[in-house]
Enzyme design. Sequence first.
Site, PDB file in Angstrom:
ATOM      1  N   LEU A  70       0.871  -1.170   0.000  1.00 54.24           N
ATOM      2  CA  LEU A  70       0.000   0.000   0.000  1.00 54.24           C
ATOM      3  C   LEU A  70       0.912   1.225   0.000  1.00 54.24           C
ATOM      4  O   LEU A  70       1.946   1.230   0.666  1.00 54.24           O
ATOM      5  CB  LEU A  70      -0.897   0.019   1.244  1.00 54.24           C
ATOM      6  CG  LEU A  70      -1.933  -1.098   1.371  1.00 54.24           C
ATOM      7  CD1 LEU A  70      -2.636  -1.023   2.727  1.00 54.24           C
ATOM      8  CD2 LEU A  70      -2.944  -1.036   0.246  1.00 54.24           C
ATOM      9  N   ASP A  71       0.532   2.267  -0.731  1.00 59.84           N
ATOM     10  CA  ASP A  71       1.310   3.504  -0.742  1.00 59.84           C
ATOM     11  C   ASP A  71       1.405   4.072   0.663  1.00 59.84           C
ATOM     12  O   ASP A  71       0.555   3.803   1.515  1.00 59.84           O
ATOM     13  CB  ASP A  71       0.628   4.552  -1.632  1.00 59.84           C
ATOM     14  CG  ASP A  71       0.557   4.153  -3.089  1.00 59.84           C
ATOM     15  OD1 ASP A  71       1.330   3.266  -3.494  1.00 59.84           O
ATOM     16  OD2 ASP A  71      -0.273   4.726  -3.812  1.00 59.84           O
ATOM     17  N   VAL A  72       2.393   4.925   0.890  1.00 56.32           N
ATOM     18  CA  VAL A  72       2.561   5.550   2.206  1.00 56.32           C
ATOM     19  C   VAL A  72       1.280   6.267   2.638  1.00 56.32           C
ATOM     20  O   VAL A  72       0.826   6.073   3.767  1.00 56.32           O
ATOM     21  CB  VAL A  72       3.783   6.505   2.229  1.00 56.32           C
ATOM     22  CG1 VAL A  72       3.810   7.324   3.506  1.00 56.32           C
ATOM     23  CG2 VAL A  72       5.070   5.695   2.093  1.00 56.32           C
TER      24      VAL A  72
END
Length: 168
Positions: A70-72
């Site tokens: 998952l992206d930051v």
Amino acid sequence: KPVRELGFLFSPKQGLFVDGKPLVLLPLRYFVINKPHTTTCQKNEKYPYVVDRIVVDEKTKKTLFTVGRLDVPTMGLLIVTNDGKLAQRLLEPRKEITKKYKALLKQPLTDSMIATLEKGVTISVDGIPYKTKPAAVEQIDKNNCFVSITEGKYRQVRLMLEAVGNRV
């Protein structure tokens, strides 16, 4: 007995030795964690590594990895394990495992946007146009929805929503 070939079978009961020292197999471990938006799914980044939030001994922690990313700025449920076979089964594109994402949108979601997403949209993957598989979209309210996909391209949900004129 010494092994001189790359591929070989052995029984864990017999033991495995490298340079005369026993190789100890760690037990498989499985965790489910809610990834905060301030963490990363990759080691050695400028944000804290999400796996470091799990309380286990350091020997085990070194073997753990996230199943998917998952992206930051994205928070959500992640599986963390040291079971490579499970990760491979879950991430194998041919298995078409459904992943469900909740998106908070900048603009209201329209029926037209939903219809387009449910047919698949063209996004850019590594600079090449790519037609996604159809998504399942559940509208929660005018600016919130669930998007379920069976693929996992880099930032796919964000790109799909941008393709229909919206932003996460």
